[in-house]
Design an enzyme around this catalytic site. Structure first.
Site, mmCIF file in Angstrom:
data_model
loop_
_atom_site.group_PDB
_atom_site.id
_atom_site.type_symbol
_atom_site.label_atom_id
_atom_site.label_comp_id
_atom_site.label_asym_id
_atom_site.label_seq_id
_atom_site.Cartn_x
_atom_site.Cartn_y
_atom_site.Cartn_z
ATOM 1 C CB CYS A 36 -69.028 48.517 63.682
ATOM 2 S SG CYS A 36 -68.884 47.992 61.967
ATOM 3 C CB CYS A 95 -52.011 47.912 62.176
ATOM 4 S SG CYS A 95 -53.791 48.172 62.239
ATOM 5 C CB CYS A 121 -57.100 46.824 65.146
ATOM 6 S SG CYS A 121 -55.496 46.698 64.371
ATOM 7 C CD GLU A 157 -54.638 56.662 66.689
ATOM 8 O OE1 GLU A 157 -54.891 57.622 67.419
ATOM 9 O OE2 GLU A 157 -54.748 55.477 67.050
HETATM 10 N N1 SAH Z 1 -63.027 48.403 58.766
HETATM 11 C C1 SAH Z 1 -62.368 47.173 58.635
HETATM 12 C C2 SAH Z 1 -60.938 47.219 59.099
HETATM 13 C C3 SAH Z 1 -60.648 48.031 60.322
HETATM 14 S S1 SAH Z 1 -61.289 47.426 61.827
HETATM 15 C C4 SAH Z 1 -63.137 46.078 59.337
HETATM 16 O O1 SAH Z 1 -64.049 46.375 60.096
HETATM 17 O O2 SAH Z 1 -62.826 44.919 59.108
HETATM 18 C C5 SAH Z 1 -60.184 46.071 62.161
HETATM 19 C C6 SAH Z 1 -60.739 45.011 63.070
HETATM 20 O O3 SAH Z 1 -60.899 45.521 64.395
HETATM 21 C C7 SAH Z 1 -62.114 44.499 62.642
HETATM 22 O O4 SAH Z 1 -62.119 43.088 62.677
HETATM 23 C C8 SAH Z 1 -63.036 45.028 63.716
HETATM 24 O O5 SAH Z 1 -64.150 44.176 63.892
HETATM 25 C C9 SAH Z 1 -62.116 45.056 64.921
HETATM 26 N N2 SAH Z 1 -62.522 45.958 65.994
HETATM 27 C C10 SAH Z 1 -63.114 47.154 65.899
HETATM 28 N N3 SAH Z 1 -63.269 47.693 67.130
HETATM 29 C C11 SAH Z 1 -62.764 46.804 68.010
HETATM 30 C C12 SAH Z 1 -62.621 46.785 69.423
HETATM 31 N N4 SAH Z 1 -62.996 47.800 70.166
HETATM 32 N N5 SAH Z 1 -62.046 45.703 69.990
HETATM 33 C C13 SAH Z 1 -61.609 44.676 69.230
HETATM 34 N N6 SAH Z 1 -61.694 44.662 67.898
HETATM 35 C C14 SAH Z 1 -62.282 45.695 67.291
HETATM 36 FE FE1 SF4 Z 2 -66.780 48.884 61.507
HETATM 37 FE FE2 SF4 Z 2 -64.229 48.531 60.735
HETATM 38 FE FE3 SF4 Z 2 -65.446 50.873 60.329
HETATM 39 FE FE4 SF4 Z 2 -64.814 50.142 62.786
HETATM 40 S S1 SF4 Z 2 -63.398 50.580 61.158
HETATM 41 S S2 SF4 Z 2 -66.782 51.042 62.089
HETATM 42 S S3 SF4 Z 2 -65.120 47.941 62.678
HETATM 43 S S4 SF4 Z 2 -66.016 48.925 59.434
#
Ligand code: SAH
Ligand code: SF4
Length: 366
Positions: free
Chosen positions: A130, A119, A350, A106
């Site tokens: 995570c 994005c 995101c 996406e």
């Molecule tokens: N993997 C990278 C980039 C993609 S995630 C990273 O983790 O930085 C982009 C952002 O969205 C990150 O800051 C992450 O902590 C945040 N994020 C992930 N899931 C989320 C959620 N459910 N609500 C708000 N932010 C979220």
């Molecule tokens: Fe963590 Fe970013 Fe991967 Fe989601 S997309 S699992 S926030 S590292």
């Protein structure tokens, strides 16, 4: 213990026919060389693809008719297919792209008064696991190729008929951990910033990482590179390790050291993203520790109220708490912004980027 992200992610398979869409200058030259054409024809292809944003071979009027006919017969010109596009009330559009192997990622198109921000995804799924993130629950499926990364940009700009010259910002905050796919990310960066093509300035491109220190260090070695954002998300090792498994390998101290050593240009700041999970990461004490963490390097903070998704077990913070943390951080001298999740009503914000059918179930393979 070996971690999922220690291994390179699986790569896209090679298609039966070559596809010019998304290739860099060297690959385009090799493509035309294989057809017996001189290298400068490759440069013409590059300009046609990325400056003119032509998406059909018949538009390549700069090429000889004979070459165009051969290209039509032998080479695809196919950007990732937009299979679903949903515009939310705030004007942002969430797009679902289908890739050549049927996998989906996406991207979000967010128009503002003076620019557009896209994005982008860097991988199908994510290895980082995570616990608050929908993509993290999918596990890793594969890396996107450089062409697929560039393809998201082109497909969105073309779909929205984005006028040339209007500034474009790119944020790698969609699916995937960009620094787990650094080679393809940097190859895509080269194409996107090339002055003969889209010419997006490097400072308008931001890569967000969960804290893969090996990748942060490597990205710092490139003379031209994107800006760095770190998803800090918690301010004690105990809490951070619970919600972000990467912290068990590189803890807050290791992160702080890597960020302090990251070579910044004058005026450049590292963005600290901080997801606010009610009762988990949104304490005022967290705010104070976050401010202390940010003292080690030029930083700005982006607070992200949690976007709820099914089965996450987390809740968004109270509005009053967002305001209190915002004030606390600005009083500590930090530039602070709050990400009002654009596209939230269509699940395009995101962190909510997960494709149905690709979600990793308990008994299914990723
Ligand atoms: N993997 C990278 C980039 C993609 S995630 C990273 O983790 O930085 C982009 C952002 O969205 C990150 O800051 C992450 O902590 C945040 N994020 C992930 N899931 C989320 C959620 N459910 N609500 C708000 N932010 C979220
Ligand atoms: Fe963590 Fe970013 Fe991967 Fe989601 S997309 S699992 S926030 S590292």
């Amino acid at each position: 213990m070996a971690q999922l992200w220690d291994q390179p992610a699986p790569e896209a398979g090679s298609a039966a026919r070559p596809n010019a869409a998304g290739l860099g200058a060297a690959d385009l030259k090799a493509l035309v060389a294989a057809m017996g054409e001189p290298a400068w024809r490759g440069s013409q292809l590059f300009e046609g693809l990325y400056r003119q944003r032509w998406d059909r071979w018949e538009q390549f009027s700069i090429l000889s008719k004979a070459l165009r006919t051969r290209l039509e017969a032998e080479v695809d010109l196919a950007w990732p297919t937009l299979v679903q596009s949903q515009t939310s009330d705030d004007g942002s559009t969430k797009h679902v792209f289908e890739l050549a192997d049927g996998k989906q990622v996406e991207g979000v198109f967010m128009p503002y008064a003076d620019r557009v921000t896209l994005c982008l995804s860097s991988q199908v799924g994510c290895a980082m696991g995570c616990t608050f993130c929908a993509t993290g629950q999918m596990g890793i499926v594969r890396n996107l190729s450089a062409a697929e990364i560039v393809g998201q940009v082109m497909a969105m700009l073309n779909h929205h008929e984005h006028p040339e010259g209007r500034p474009v910002n790119l944020v790698f905050m969609g699916m995937g951990e960009p620094l787990h796919n650094l080679d393809h990310l940097m190859a895509a960066f080269g194409v996107l910033t090339d002055p003969k093509g889209l010419a997006i300035p490097p400072r308008r491109i931001t890569v967000s990482t969960s804290g893969l220190v090996s990748g942060i260090e490597r990205m710092g070695t490139f003379a031209k590179r994107p800006r760095l954002a770190l998803s800090l998300n918690a301010t004690t090792d105990v809490r951070r390790s619970l919600i972000m498994p990467v912290n068990r390998v590189w803890n807050l101290e290791a992160l702080a050291a890597a960020l302090a050593a990251f070579p910044l240009q004058s005026g450049e700041r590292i963005t600290l993203e901080y997801v606010l999970l009610k009762g988990v990461t949104d304490g005022l004490e967290d705010g104070r520790r976050l401010a202390a963490f940010a003292q080690g390097f030029p930083a700005k903070v982006n607070l992200i109220p949690f976007n709820p998704h099914e089965g996450s077990g987390f809740e968004p913070p109270e509005e009053s708490r967002i305001g209190a943390l915002c004030r606390l951080l600005s009083d500590a001298g930090l530039p602070v912004s709050v990400r009002r999740s654009r596209g939230q009503d269509v699940a395009g914000a995101c962190g909510q980027l997960v494709r149905e059918g690709q979600r990793r179930g308990p008994s299914k393979e990723a």
